[in-house]
Design a protein around this motif. Sequence first.
Motif, PDB file in Angstrom:
ATOM      1  N   GLY A   1       0.440   7.203  -8.836  1.00 39.08           N
ATOM      2  CA  GLY A   1      -0.003   6.676 -10.321  1.00 39.08           C
ATOM      3  C   GLY A   1      -0.141   5.286  -9.894  1.00 39.08           C
ATOM      4  O   GLY A   1       0.179   4.747  -9.105  1.00 39.08           O
ATOM      5  N   PRO A   2      -0.552   4.755 -11.267  1.00 38.78           N
ATOM      6  CA  PRO A   2      -0.970   3.238 -11.272  1.00 38.78           C
ATOM      7  C   PRO A   2       0.370   2.644 -11.553  1.00 38.78           C
ATOM      8  O   PRO A   2       1.429   3.081 -12.243  1.00 38.78           O
ATOM      9  CB  PRO A   2      -1.861   3.307 -12.655  1.00 38.78           C
ATOM     10  CG  PRO A   2      -1.447   4.317 -13.319  1.00 38.78           C
ATOM     11  CD  PRO A   2      -0.807   5.363 -12.659  1.00 38.78           C
ATOM     12  N   MET A   3       0.356   1.133 -10.881  1.00 40.12           N
ATOM     13  CA  MET A   3       1.564   0.383 -10.984  1.00 40.12           C
ATOM     14  C   MET A   3       1.154  -1.097 -11.349  1.00 40.12           C
ATOM     15  O   MET A   3      -0.107  -1.374 -10.908  1.00 40.12           O
ATOM     16  CB  MET A   3       2.279   0.242  -9.815  1.00 40.12           C
ATOM     17  CG  MET A   3       3.247   1.541  -9.583  1.00 40.12           C
ATOM     18  SD  MET A   3       3.894   1.172  -8.044  1.00 40.12           S
ATOM     19  CE  MET A   3       5.652   0.509  -8.295  1.00 40.12           C
ATOM     20  N   GLY A   4       1.715  -1.608 -12.131  1.00 41.62           N
ATOM     21  CA  GLY A   4       1.533  -3.060 -12.492  1.00 41.62           C
ATOM     22  C   GLY A   4       1.875  -4.083 -11.232  1.00 41.62           C
ATOM     23  O   GLY A   4       2.753  -3.452 -10.849  1.00 41.62           O
TER      24      GLY A   4
ATOM     25  N   TYR B   1       1.023  -1.035  -0.113  1.00 39.02           N
ATOM     26  CA  TYR B   1      -0.022  -0.080   0.200  1.00 39.02           C
ATOM     27  C   TYR B   1       0.929   1.255   0.103  1.00 39.02           C
ATOM     28  O   TYR B   1       0.678   2.240  -0.893  1.00 39.02           O
ATOM     29  CB  TYR B   1      -1.120  -0.089   1.119  1.00 39.02           C
ATOM     30  CG  TYR B   1      -1.857   1.236   1.361  1.00 39.02           C
ATOM     31  CD1 TYR B   1      -2.706   1.451   0.211  1.00 39.02           C
ATOM     32  CD2 TYR B   1      -2.080   1.858   2.499  1.00 39.02           C
ATOM     33  CE1 TYR B   1      -3.938   2.355   0.186  1.00 39.02           C
ATOM     34  CE2 TYR B   1      -3.185   3.027   2.476  1.00 39.02           C
ATOM     35  CZ  TYR B   1      -3.654   2.969   1.466  1.00 39.02           C
ATOM     36  OH  TYR B   1      -4.537   4.079   1.506  1.00 39.02           O
ATOM     37  N   ASP B   2       1.772   1.172   0.799  1.00 35.07           N
ATOM     38  CA  ASP B   2       2.877   2.391   0.987  1.00 35.07           C
ATOM     39  C   ASP B   2       3.662   2.596  -0.344  1.00 35.07           C
ATOM     40  O   ASP B   2       3.583   3.788  -0.631  1.00 35.07           O
ATOM     41  CB  ASP B   2       4.018   2.059   2.033  1.00 35.07           C
ATOM     42  CG  ASP B   2       4.737   3.249   2.189  1.00 35.07           C
ATOM     43  OD1 ASP B   2       4.175   4.380   2.333  1.00 35.07           O
ATOM     44  OD2 ASP B   2       6.038   2.990   2.506  1.00 35.07           O
ATOM     45  N   ILE B   3       3.891   1.613  -1.108  1.00 38.49           N
ATOM     46  CA  ILE B   3       4.519   1.857  -2.296  1.00 38.49           C
ATOM     47  C   ILE B   3       3.632   2.560  -3.486  1.00 38.49           C
ATOM     48  O   ILE B   3       3.958   3.503  -4.142  1.00 38.49           O
ATOM     49  CB  ILE B   3       4.814   0.354  -3.116  1.00 38.49           C
ATOM     50  CG1 ILE B   3       6.138  -0.116  -2.214  1.00 38.49           C
ATOM     51  CG2 ILE B   3       5.475   0.630  -4.419  1.00 38.49           C
ATOM     52  CD1 ILE B   3       6.649  -1.582  -2.704  1.00 38.49           C
ATOM     53  N   LEU B   4       2.383   2.000  -3.351  1.00 35.67           N
ATOM     54  CA  LEU B   4       1.496   2.634  -4.206  1.00 35.67           C
ATOM     55  C   LEU B   4       0.892   4.032  -3.730  1.00 35.67           C
ATOM     56  O   LEU B   4       0.783   4.814  -4.746  1.00 35.67           O
ATOM     57  CB  LEU B   4       0.063   1.769  -4.359  1.00 35.67           C
ATOM     58  CG  LEU B   4       0.073   0.437  -5.004  1.00 35.67           C
ATOM     59  CD1 LEU B   4      -1.149  -0.470  -4.999  1.00 35.67           C
ATOM     60  CD2 LEU B   4      -0.026   0.713  -6.473  1.00 35.67           C
TER      61      LEU B   4
END
Length: 157
Positions: A37-40, A29-32
């Motif tokens: 922005g969106p990440m795969g 969650y922290d990375i996102l």
Amino acid sequence: MNRTTLINKARAYSEQRGARFTPLREKVYDILLGKHGPMGAYELLDELKLTESSAKPATVYRALDFLLEFGFIHRLESTNAFVACHHFDCHHPVQFLICDSCGDVAEIQSEGLQETLDSQAKKQGFKVSKQTIEAHGLCSECQDAENSAVEEVKHEC
Ligand SMILES: [Zn+2]
Ligand SMILES: [Zn+2]
């Protein structure tokens, strides 16, 4: 709301519902949240591996499933990517504006759109449980960039 506040809120929200906001779930969650922005999933895995070297695709998918279930993140169906949600405690209809140039994603909440969809569905005797509306196009910054590029070309001739 900053990252720490949101993470604490997400942890409390999970615990109230008898679920554990494990360090790994928190990390994903922290990375996102940090990404804006969106990440795969694989992009997330690469990032996660920096601190959790033993992380596997399944590790990420399990964390994502949890985060999706609790509404801490959203899945973009059309690009198969994930974005953090900043207001997961209000059950909101979600629409996304996705920039095809820079990849930026804006979340909008149009109650009107939701109501229209619901009432049209109701007429068909259909009950909507989940809706995802994703609009693709160009964000304002990319439009500006495009316009100035056009102008530059004009100036040349
Ligand atoms: Zn949201
Ligand atoms: Zn853009």
